[in-house]
Scaffold this active site. Structure first.
Site, short mmCIF file in Angstrom:
data_model
loop_
_atom_site.label_atom_id
_atom_site.label_comp_id
_atom_site.label_asym_id
_atom_site.label_seq_id
_atom_site.Cartn_x
_atom_site.Cartn_y
_atom_site.Cartn_z
N ALA A 171 0.87 -1.19 0.00
CA ALA A 171 0.00 0.00 0.00
C ALA A 171 0.91 1.24 0.00
CB ALA A 171 -0.97 0.00 1.17
N LEU A 172 1.79 1.26 -0.97
CA LEU A 172 2.89 2.22 -0.97
C LEU A 172 2.40 3.66 -1.20
CD1 LEU A 172 5.43 0.16 -3.12
CD2 LEU A 172 5.22 0.26 -0.62
N HIS A 215 6.95 5.77 1.59
CA HIS A 215 7.78 4.64 1.16
C HIS A 215 8.72 5.07 0.01
CE1 HIS A 215 4.07 2.43 2.63
NE2 HIS A 215 5.03 1.88 3.36
N GLY A 224 11.17 4.38 8.23
CA GLY A 224 10.61 5.71 8.40
C GLY A 224 10.54 6.10 9.87
N LYS A 267 8.27 7.66 11.11
CA LYS A 267 6.87 7.69 11.55
C LYS A 267 6.63 6.65 12.65
CE LYS A 267 2.23 7.25 10.24
NZ LYS A 267 2.30 5.79 10.38
N GLN A 302 9.60 1.70 16.40
CA GLN A 302 10.06 0.57 15.57
C GLN A 302 11.54 0.74 15.22
OE1 GLN A 302 7.88 -1.62 12.30
NE2 GLN A 302 8.86 -0.10 11.04
N SER A 361 0.45 7.47 5.68
CA SER A 361 0.35 6.13 6.23
C SER A 361 -0.55 5.31 5.33
CB SER A 361 -0.27 6.21 7.64
OG SER A 361 -0.76 4.94 8.02
O1 PAF Z 1 6.91 -0.65 9.08
C1 PAF Z 1 6.43 -1.62 8.44
O2 PAF Z 1 5.86 -1.46 7.37
C2 PAF Z 1 6.59 -3.01 9.01
O3 PAF Z 1 6.52 -3.00 10.40
C3 PAF Z 1 7.85 -3.74 8.53
C4 PAF Z 1 9.10 -3.03 9.00
C5 PAF Z 1 7.85 -3.82 7.01
C6 PAF Z 1 7.88 -5.16 9.10
O4 PAF Z 1 6.78 -5.90 8.68
#
Ligand code: PAF
Length: 279
Positions: free
Chosen positions: A32-33, A37, A147, A149, A153, A185
């Protein structure tokens, strides 16, 4: 762009390129770019000679099965965007290619896993580490792009890299925003027209926090005012607004070297996160 669906084929192909001296930049995604991304891909293109993107909606990081079901999967449009962006390799495996039955994973990263997002999405970051570790093992990137965002993570992956001594350099890229401030997002497509208006309160609260900080206001006041602003927005349910130490994600104090304001809220039926680095 070369497209692979199996681990063996993609890793053999990349092994040949690496043996020929190419550096690999990796952008892991769940598809879902959007422009966010694409900005990661652009960074990867600047810093590496071959750019690999993965699209894999990872089931182990979803603690709500409904959220997993409704996660958007527009693969044809994604492939087109990657082609246009000049991505070299797409890895798009099926769940059965990535996971055997009853696989276990746990890496102790301490309280980082349980703070903020961890409180609302138990197990989420273990699932993220599990899949990112697998993807790193397959792609063997020199550089990996994530990212800002999902700030937490980035911290989690960085901790995994250092605990396991993985030979990859992590690059955090800035948040891409719509013209009115909403952080980009894949989940934004679920926002109704009303939600879309209400969602602006998140970036507004973050800007207010940064302005307050720059003007010398106390951290507790800033936090309270931002939480109040969001709580008064119709259709919006605040989960947290925290002013955290940028390295530990514990509550920030005046001696924190870096400070981040992080927010999560449900707007209508959609859960959104956002943040701003305020020092
Ligand atoms: O941030 C994301 O899109 C996901 O958490 C990732 C890093 C691709 C892992 O599935």
């Amino acid at each position: 762009m070369k497209i692979f669906t199996t681990k063996n084929e993609v890793s053999q192909y990349l092994h040949q390129l690496k043996s020929a001296g190419k550096t690999v930049g990796f952008v892991p995604t769940m598809g879902a770019l959007h422009q966010g991304h694409l900005s990661l891909l652009a960074q990867a293109q600047q810093q590496a000679s071959v750019v690999v993107c993965s699209i894999f909606v990872n089931p182990t990081q979803f603690n709500d099965p409904k959220d997993l079901d409704k996660y958007p999967r527009p693969i044809e449009a994604d492939i087109q965007k990657l082609e246009q962006a000049g991505c070299d390799v797409l890895f798009n495996p099926a769940v059965t290619e990535m996971y055997a039955d009853n696989e276990n994973w746990h890496l102790d990263i301490g309280e980082l896993e349980h703070l903020l997002e961890g409180k609302f999405r138990p197990g989420h970051y273990q699932g993220v580490m599990q899949v990112v570790h697998k993807l790193f093992d397959i792609v063997k990137p020199d550089l990996a792009f994530f990212g800002q965002k999902d700030y937490q993570q980035v911290m989690v992956i960085s901790r995994m890299i250092s605990l396991l001594g993985l030979p990859v350099k992590l690059v955090m890229c800035p948040i891409e925003r719509e013209a009115d401030g909403l952080a980009m997002s894949s989940r934004n497509i679920h926002l109704t027209a009303d939600d879309r208006l209400h969602s602006l309160v998140l970036s507004k609260a973050l800007i207010q926090a940064k302005t307050g900080f720059d003007g010398g206001e106390a951290l507790t006041n800033i936090q309270q005012q931002a939480a109040d602003l969001i709580s008064h927005e119709p259709g919006t349910q605040l989960e947290y607004f925290e002013i955290a130490d940028g390295e530990t994600l514990r509550e920030a104090n005046s001696s924190s070297n870096s400070i981040v304001a992080l927010v999560a809220a449900r707007v209508g039926n959609t859960r959104l996160i956002d943040n701003v680095i305020i020092r």
